[in-house]
Design a protein around this motif. Sequence first.
Motif: not given
Length: 366
Positions: A39-50, A239-250
């Motif tokens: 159901n289109q649930i992401p494996a990791n969170p993401s962030i984007s520029f609109t 990879r999923f762990g790295q994305a979580l960390k990148h978001l925390s660092d952001f």
Amino acid sequence: MTEKDFLTSEYSSLKNTGKVRWKSPSNIALVKYWGKKKNQIPANPSISFTLHTCATDTSVSYRKLDKKATEFSFDLFFEGKLKDDFRPKIETFFKRIETYLPFLREYHFKIETSNSFPHSSGIASSASGMSALALCLMAMERELIPEMDTDFFNKKASFLARLGSGSACRSIEGPLVQWGKHSTIEASSDFYGIEYPYKVHEIFMNFQDTILLVDEGQKQISSTVGHDSMHGHPFAEQRFGQALKHLSDFQTILGDGNLGEFIKIVESEALTLHAMMMTSHPYFILMKPNTLEIINRIWSFRKSSKSNVCFTLDAGANVHVLYPGKEKETVYEFIKSELLQFCENGKHICDRTGSGAKNMSKTPAT
Ligand code: PMV
């Protein structure tokens, strides 16, 4: 909010005819979404520029049917021409969202859509296209439920857009949208995107994105196949762990406007995305020699000029060159003199961060 909060009980009355129109932008991920669950649930969170300039303008004219349709009833016009190849995508989208919009089978829809960017440019139109359509359908629902507030409208539009194409849920608001549950980001959700809820330094309010069209051809691999390749991928968990960390660092990086650290994460995310493609089964490469040439030139220029220019990639060969608004003149000069030679016929699009989708219902059609 959960999925149940987006269910609607019967409407008290249905309008006979009407027309709604929304313009919705594309977005470019800084922390990438690659891999999804049911159901289109992401494996990791993401962030984007609109983005501001790359957008889809969609209008939906609706006419109530005499009786509820068994098949969805619609015609789709793309840039003025009837486009039957897009029907299956829309049908799948309608099927996925009909539980949340029970009026869908009650109407015939004329959907007219156009993009501000060339269709064959390799720029994915699914984010702007699906979000524009979701917004039009939400505009219809708001006509039926006038007390609906903007917060709910945006969340449900994002929720529906996600069911059309994951990254589309990040195109409703701007300039920074986060999608996917993250323990330190309050109010974050797997179901919809939210405007980034913490302090964002003003430097990110006007960030430039010059999109270099390296390869105008169709993508070799659809994003659906790409996301699927993360199932059983040997590096998926890391990879999923790295994305979580990148978001925390952001969180501090975005608040402080720390461009040095911002660049490290953004470029690492782009290269990791492509590394995942190269190490999946089947493996594939979407970058072209000119993609690498551009990346190397950006690195050399950054070193010699102390500029804060960097790059990101999505699932293709094109390069998004990102830089702060105050470096606009110098970086664009560099792009013209050194990078455009690696684009197909020098083609590129000058875009920048934007504030999200716009209601065009009162704007006359062009
Ligand atoms: O929304 P989709 O299913 O087309 O996937 C988008 C995937 C990337 O563009 C590569 C990354 C992202 O987060 O937008």
